[in-house]
Scaffold this motif. Structure first.
Motif, PDB file in Angstrom:
ATOM      1  N   ARG A  29       0.821  -1.201   0.000  1.00 18.52           N
ATOM      2  CA  ARG A  29       0.000   0.000   0.000  1.00 18.52           C
ATOM      3  C   ARG A  29       0.860   1.257   0.000  1.00 18.52           C
ATOM      4  NH1 ARG A  29      -2.736  -2.894  -1.793  1.00 18.52           N
ATOM      5  NH2 ARG A  29      -4.688  -3.833  -1.067  1.00 18.52           N
ATOM      6  N   ASP A  30       2.110   1.134  -0.463  1.00 21.42           N
ATOM      7  CA  ASP A  30       2.939   2.330  -0.599  1.00 21.42           C
ATOM      8  C   ASP A  30       2.445   3.104  -1.810  1.00 21.42           C
ATOM      9  OD1 ASP A  30       4.323   1.430   1.497  1.00 21.42           O
ATOM     10  OD2 ASP A  30       6.213   1.053   0.425  1.00 21.42           O
ATOM     11  N   GLN A  52       3.236   2.866   3.610  1.00 24.55           N
ATOM     12  CA  GLN A  52       2.061   2.333   4.292  1.00 24.55           C
ATOM     13  C   GLN A  52       2.043   2.752   5.753  1.00 24.55           C
ATOM     14  OE1 GLN A  52       1.466  -1.714   3.324  1.00 24.55           O
ATOM     15  NE2 GLN A  52      -0.312  -1.963   4.646  1.00 24.55           N
ATOM     16  N   LEU A  86       0.825   2.322  -6.969  1.00 31.77           N
ATOM     17  CA  LEU A  86       0.268   1.852  -5.694  1.00 31.77           C
ATOM     18  C   LEU A  86       0.848   0.465  -5.466  1.00 31.77           C
ATOM     19  CD1 LEU A  86      -1.836   2.182  -3.349  1.00 31.77           C
ATOM     20  CD2 LEU A  86      -3.405   0.899  -4.806  1.00 31.77           C
ATOM     21  N   GLY A  87       1.590   0.291  -4.385  1.00 29.64           N
ATOM     22  CA  GLY A  87       2.235  -0.997  -4.114  1.00 29.64           C
ATOM     23  C   GLY A  87       3.062  -1.470  -5.292  1.00 29.64           C
ATOM     24  N   GLN A  95      -9.338   1.523  -2.258  1.00 25.65           N
ATOM     25  CA  GLN A  95      -8.138   1.567  -1.413  1.00 25.65           C
ATOM     26  C   GLN A  95      -7.817   2.968  -0.912  1.00 25.65           C
ATOM     27  OE1 GLN A  95      -6.607  -1.335  -0.450  1.00 25.65           O
ATOM     28  NE2 GLN A  95      -8.451  -2.046  -1.501  1.00 25.65           N
ATOM     29  N   PRO A 123      -7.314   1.766   3.153  1.00 28.10           N
ATOM     30  CA  PRO A 123      -6.120   1.932   3.980  1.00 28.10           C
ATOM     31  C   PRO A 123      -5.427   3.275   3.779  1.00 28.10           C
ATOM     32  CG  PRO A 123      -5.689   0.408   2.166  1.00 28.10           C
ATOM     33  CD  PRO A 123      -7.141   0.748   2.094  1.00 28.10           C
ATOM     34  N   ILE A 124      -5.748   3.981   2.705  1.00 24.88           N
ATOM     35  CA  ILE A 124      -5.103   5.273   2.455  1.00 24.88           C
ATOM     36  C   ILE A 124      -6.172   6.367   2.464  1.00 24.88           C
ATOM     37  CG2 ILE A 124      -3.748   6.634   0.822  1.00 24.88           C
ATOM     38  CD1 ILE A 124      -2.727   3.944  -0.316  1.00 24.88           C
ATOM     39  N   ARG A 146      -4.054   4.142   9.483  1.00 26.77           N
ATOM     40  CA  ARG A 146      -4.129   4.238   8.022  1.00 26.77           C
ATOM     41  C   ARG A 146      -3.055   5.207   7.529  1.00 26.77           C
ATOM     42  NH1 ARG A 146     -10.516   3.802   6.568  1.00 26.77           N
ATOM     43  NH2 ARG A 146     -11.322   3.737   8.672  1.00 26.77           N
ATOM     44  N   SER A 147      -2.725   5.088   6.246  1.00 25.23           N
ATOM     45  CA  SER A 147      -1.839   6.093   5.659  1.00 25.23           C
ATOM     46  C   SER A 147      -2.658   7.351   5.474  1.00 25.23           C
ATOM     47  CB  SER A 147      -1.337   5.673   4.272  1.00 25.23           C
ATOM     48  OG  SER A 147      -0.862   4.362   4.293  1.00 25.23           O
TER      49      SER A 147
END
Lengths: 561, 560
Positions: B340-341, B368, B402-403, B418, B499-500, B529-530
């Motif tokens: 999730r970066d 993340q 993304l990721g 996401q 998550p973001i 969460r980010s």
């Protein structure tokens, strides 16, 4: 709801009265046009009768009269159109003046109750939508009955039998209208509401489309939209089925009149009718559409009437017209500031929300600085609005240099104060116009001085046209700091003894905030200052502190903070 | 960043293609729309037969011909019945067509320009578009139906007229054609010529009015009410002048139409009388004359439909223009990556080619679980970052990962599941609290709603509302305070498991203290969460791992 309706009705009536003179010109032209219609029908009947009876001598003159009447009627209705258009313009001009006066009379307090865009919509779109009401509905409403019965009587005079038939059918109209008209009125109002609701929903969903798309709700919303549109269609059609019956009754009346007249008149023509009998019969047939024309014009304008009711409701929400006191000459000392005193001031926006300022008192000497502190909702903004004269205290009084604010006109109050809020409103226009707004008659030197004192000149060079750069709606966008400098320049130009500051830097980034605070401190020199702010900004200013809590002054500390 | 409305005169070809696009959208309704037109034409024919019969019967009686009234009565009854069904049927068809158009437009907007428009906050533009859709009901009811019916009436009426004499019949037919087709065309041209002036004057008036109403405080504080009111009345006069010009031209044209109609009647009348034309047989001639009176008077008003058509084609053009904007980024169908970066690599972006780039060669990585802020001056285009990440806009150069997966290869719905977005522009719908939280979803229990409201620190307020979750919050959340509304929007975002979180100036427009309280809530609510916070300044209460500062399109510092 019922009271609203009565008010709306009264308003609509008053509008009718106010436009009476112009409406009556249109009505008179309409009546003349009906008279010409009678002449036209008579000449045509005469022509045809002469042809049928082979009385060729009178054919030529009769055609001549017919054509003349036709041309005159066309000219008349062209003039009628133009007169109606100018009646519409005249009425809108008058209404807009009235609404402007109401808005200005009520002033900033209006913004507490309505969104500025909604008020602007009343001022522009609502009034524009009333054009049809004044140009079409009002004349048609006063014309139709007279015009219709003029035709009936004209026919009766020439042809008793046909005249009676036409009279009977025309008399049916009000009865039909009474039976179906009520249903129609209810139906069209319902339909109008339902339509409006769907329209509002659609608009709401379109405005929020980014939110819907980004949360993955597009399909759900599209389906919901399709469903609600279809629901509306089905419901509306149910209503329209009855509503259109009302229009059908007009058709019934007219067709009945026509068929009955043809059948009975044809009966009188058996054998070899005289020229005169034949003319009267043809005259009767030709007048039937004429008799119903005015009612059709009225039905066509029905929608315009709905606009008037809607507008009436919108106007009612604005304040009633108040007399504005003319500002007398007002000499005041601007150097060194003025003293401000609050004596047991209390204030409530309305009874439901209760009192928001309780018994606040303070004395601020000329040239001193007062810092208002307190949590959100403690009443700081309200106190500031009281000091600005946007609203008046429910109890107690505020004095400027010993003069009760109540005794000052809005203009006199505004000549004593400069005000800088969280975000200045920039008007569509050039930067020069936006600064001169504070004092339109200021000299070029004064303007230059204000521009440099507020450090507006620091960023002028980066703008396409310097002071002449257009800003505001549709113009160049200024940053928050740049906009605030324009507000400061306005205050310099105005040079009022009392400076009111309402969190003037809360929307700025830290670097800009520091720069603006320097300018504000310069501006504050030699003036009385009241600052409403949170602590970070307040630290830059020294003076008296008034701490508010739930509308009460809980602390008033002296200069040596 | 307001998008001004196009006010250029509409090019003829452009408006024609726009109208044909609208007609294409209506394709599923063609049968109904055409049936409506046929019924309308039958009603016209019945009316024509009625008047023709009326004249013919009287003439017949006068010359001693037999008197049969069956056809007269029949046409009378048919006219009444047909008119009723015409109204009913055409309205029903129009409602269906309009519903189709709304759905089509909405889908287009959602797929293409929508997100971009939303980010550019052109609420007024959207409002205008919605009323444009409404304007299009005129296209069918007031333009197409009468025009098609005139087209069908022309040969029928001409045949009737020719029984009074070939030349007279053809001449009257020609005059009818002028009335029904050429004058409306002139009306349309008139509206094209004056329409833009009127539109411009209207929008100037609207700006002046908005200046006055939104600047009421300034106006009172500076004693400048009269200056602003004078601006309104000045603009109004400009508008009236433009309107008067058009109205005068229109009235003259309408008068001209009246003269042509009378000329047509006069031609048949001359034929009946045997003047200028060979004398017509009495019954046929008088029948033709009565038909001419009915039909020609009926189409005299079509010139106004021409005027209307100018407005309608304007509206159609604006709608099609917006609907046809290409979606900003293509959609792929790659599976969602595990990581999730969020990474921006050498991203360059601008909204339109004629503006300066907002980002130049921008590189950013949000790991993340990391909390970062992007700070830059107002008006620097920071919000475009949210648009880029959510694929509401696409970069001119560079890519967004993304990721480790390029987001252009992901499905839009996957990506947006996401990344949740909260901004000042997050819309509160004129719906209940529940409706606003769910946005049409049905798979979420109340307990989850309350949990989200709790996290957003608004649960107590909602509990005290008269109908709890089912309380209507009004247009744009108008029944709530600014801070409360923002918390409802926050609860909606928290409800998603994304998550973001992209928080784009989430507190702008709130007063300073409400803003701080709201940001404090954000600190706790977004735990785990980010977070990417986009802002023009920090208040000091935000909890952050990193701060990026945006200047001249590039990140110049990244410290904390």
């Amino acid at each position: 709801m019922k009271a609203d309706k009565t008010i709306a009705k009264a308003w609509v009536k008053a509008q009718g009265r106010a436009s009476r003179s112009r409406t009556s010109v249109v009505v008179v032209l309409g009546l003349l046009s009906t008279l010409l219609g009678l002449l036209q029908a008579w000449a045509l009947a005469r022509t045809l009768a002469s042809v049928l009876t082979r009385d060729t001598d009178s054919t030529g003159p009769a055609i001549g009269v017919f054509l003349l009447a036709c041309v005159l009627r066309v000219i008349l209705s062209t003039i009628q159109d133009m007169t109606a258009a100018s009646a519409g313009i005249h009425a809108r001009r008058r209404l807009r003046r009235e609404v402007l006066d109401r808005i200005i009379g009520e002033g900033p307090a209006l913004l507490r109750r309505h969104h500025s865009a909604a008020i602007a919509a009343t001022l522009v779109d609502r009034i524009e939508a009333l054009d049809g009401y004044f140009a079409r509905w009002l004349p048609a409403a006063s014309l139709w009955l007279v015009s219709q019965w003029l035709v009936v009587i004209a026919l009766y005079v020439e042809n008793h039998q046909a005249g009676l038939i036409l009279a009977a059918c025309c008399a049916m109209l009000p009865i039909f209208q009474a039976v179906f008209g009520i249903a129609t009125a209810v139906a069209s109002r319902k339909q109008f509401l339902a339509m409006n609701r769907l329209q509002t929903r659609f608009l709401d969903r379109v405005k929020g489309i980014a939110t819907i798309v980004l949360s993955g709700g597009t399909d759900r919303e599209t389906q919901a939209l399709a469903k609600s549109a279809d629901d509306l269609r089905q419901r509306t059609m149910k209503v329209l089925r009855i509503a259109f019956l009302a229009s059908a009754t007009t058709d019934v009346a007219m067709v009945a009149a026509l068929v009955l007249i043809v059948v009975t008149q044809a009966h009188t023509l058996m054998g070899h009718p005289s020229d005169a009998v034949l003319t009267r019969a043809l005259y009767a047939v030709l007048l039937v559409p004429e008799a119903f024309a005015s009612f059709r014009a009225l039905s066509a304008a029905y929608q315009d009437r709905a606009h008037a009711t809607a507008a009436a409701e919108a106007m009612h929400e604005l304040a009633p017209l108040t007399e504005r006191t003319a500002a007398g000459p007002d000499v005041l000392q601007t150097k060194g500031g003025i003293s401000v005193t609050a004596e047991n001031v209390s204030f409530a926006w309305d009874e439901q929300r209760g009192t928001v300022i309780h018994d606040v008192s303070f004395v601020l000497p000329a040239g001193a600085t007062l810092i208002l502190e307190g949590a959100s909702g403690a009443g700081k903004s309200t106190l500031l609005e009281l000091l600005l004269g946007f609203v008046s205290p429910s109890q107690g009084r505020i004095l400027f240099d010993g003069q009760d604010m109540q005794s000052l006109s809005p203009r006199q109050i505004s000549s004593r104060i400069s005000w800088i809020g969280q975000k200045p409103v920039l008007f569509a226009g050039t930067i020069r116009e936006n600064i001169l707004f504070a004092r339109p008659d200021a000299s070029a030197e004064d303007l230059d001085r204000a521009v440099s004192a507020a450090a507006v000149d620091q960023y002028l060079s980066s703008l396409p046209d310097g002071l002449e750069t257009r800003i505001g709606e549709g113009g160049f966008g200024l940053s928050g700091g740049q906009a605030q400098r324009i507000a400061i320049a306005r205050a310099y130009l105005k040079d009022a003894p009392l400076l009111l500051l309402d969190e003037p830097t809360s929307h700025l980034d830290p670097k800009t905030e520091a720069e603006i605070l320097v300018s504000l401190k310069d501006l504050a020199k030699g003036r009385t200052v009241i600052l409403c702010s949170h602590s970070a900004q307040a630290r830059q200013f020294q003076g008296w502190h008034l701490v508010l809590d739930a509308g009460r002054a809980i602390a008033f500390t002296g200069e040596a903070a | 960043m307001s998008a001004p409305l196009p006010t250029n005169p509409v090019a003829e070809t452009g408006s024609e293609t726009a109208l044909s696009r609208i007609l294409q959208v209506w394709r599923p309704q063609y049968t109904r729309l055409i049936t409506g037109m046929v019924i309308a034409e039958l009603a016209v024919c019945a009316g024509l037969a009625l008047m023709g019969q009326a004249g013919g019967r009287i003439a017949g009686a006068a010359v001693g011909a037999g008197a049969a009234y069956l056809l007269l009565r029949l046409s009378g009854v048919s006219q009444i019945v047909l008119r009723y069904f015409e109204r009913l049927y055409t309205h029903d068809a129009m409602f269906r067509a309009l519903a189709d158009l709304r759905v089509w437009f909405y889908r287009k907007l959602a797929g293409g320009a929508a997100a971009g428009l939303g980010f550019q906050r052109s609420g007024d533009l959207l409002t205008r578009l919605v009323s444009d859709v409404q304007t299009l009901d005129n296209l069918y009811l007031r333009i197409l139906v009468p025009l098609v019916s005139a087209l069908l009436t022309l040969p029928i009426a001409t045949l009737v007229w020719m029984r009074a004499g070939t030349e007279a019949g053809l001449l009257t037919g020609a005059l009818f054609a002028v009335l029904a087709f050429i004058l409306p065309l002139m009306g349309a041209r008139l509206s094209r010529r004056f329409g833009p002036d009127i539109l411009r004057a209207e929008s100037e008036l609207r700006i002046a009015a908005l200046d006055l109403t939104s600047g009421l405080r300034e106006a009172r504080a500076f004693g400048a009410e009269d200056v602003l009111a004078a601006a309104v009345t000045d603009r109004q006069e400009t508008l009236f002048k433009a309107q008067r010009r058009q109205q005068t031209r229109m009235a003259l044209m309408q008068g001209f139409a009246g003269l042509i109609a009378k000329a047509g009647i006069a031609v048949i009348l001359c034929a009946v009388a045997g003047l200028l034309f060979p004398q017509a047989p009495a019954i046929a001639g008088i029948t033709a004359l009565f038909v001419a009176i009915t039909v020609l008077e009926g189409v005299t008003g079509l010139a106004r439909a021409g005027l209307l058509s100018g407005q309608v084609s304007h509206a159609a053009q604006r709608i099609v223009e917006i609907a046809d904007r290409a979606p900003p980024a293509p959609e792929g169908n790659a599976p969602l990556p595990a990581g999730r970066d969020l990474r921006l690599e050498n991203v360059t972006f601008r909204w339109t080619p004629d503006r300066d780039p907002i980002f130049r060669d921008l590189n950013l990585t949000l790991r993340q679980g990391e909390r970062a802020a992007l700070i830059g001056p107002s008006g620097a285009g920071k919000s475009s970052l949210a648009a880029l990440i959510l694929k509401a806009a696409s970069p001119e150069q560079g890519r967004i990962l993304l990721g480790g997966t390029d987001i252009t290869t992901l499905r839009d719905s996957d990506l947006r599941s996401q990344i949740a977005w909260l901004s000042q522009a997050s819309h509160l719908f004129d719906d209940t609290v529940r409706g606003n939280l769910l946005l049409g979803r049905t798979d979420i229990p109340d307990t989850a709603l309350w949990a989200a409201l709790d996290q957003a620190r608004i649960a107590d307020v909602v509990r005290n509302l008269p109908d709890g979750l089912d309380t209507w919050i009004g247009e744009g959340g108008s029944k709530l305070s600014g801070g409360q509304g923002r918390r409802i929007a926050l609860a909606r975002v928290l409800l998603s498991d994304a998550p973001i979180l992209v928080l784009d100036e989430p507190a702008t427009g709130l007063d300073a203290e409400t803003e701080r309280a709201f940001l404090e809530t954000l600190n706790n609510a977004t735990e785990g969460r980010s977070v990417l916070l986009i802002a023009h300044r920090l208040t000091g209460v935000e909890k952050l791992d990193r701060i990026w500062r945006l200047e001249d399109g590039q990140v110049i510092s990244s410290a904390c």
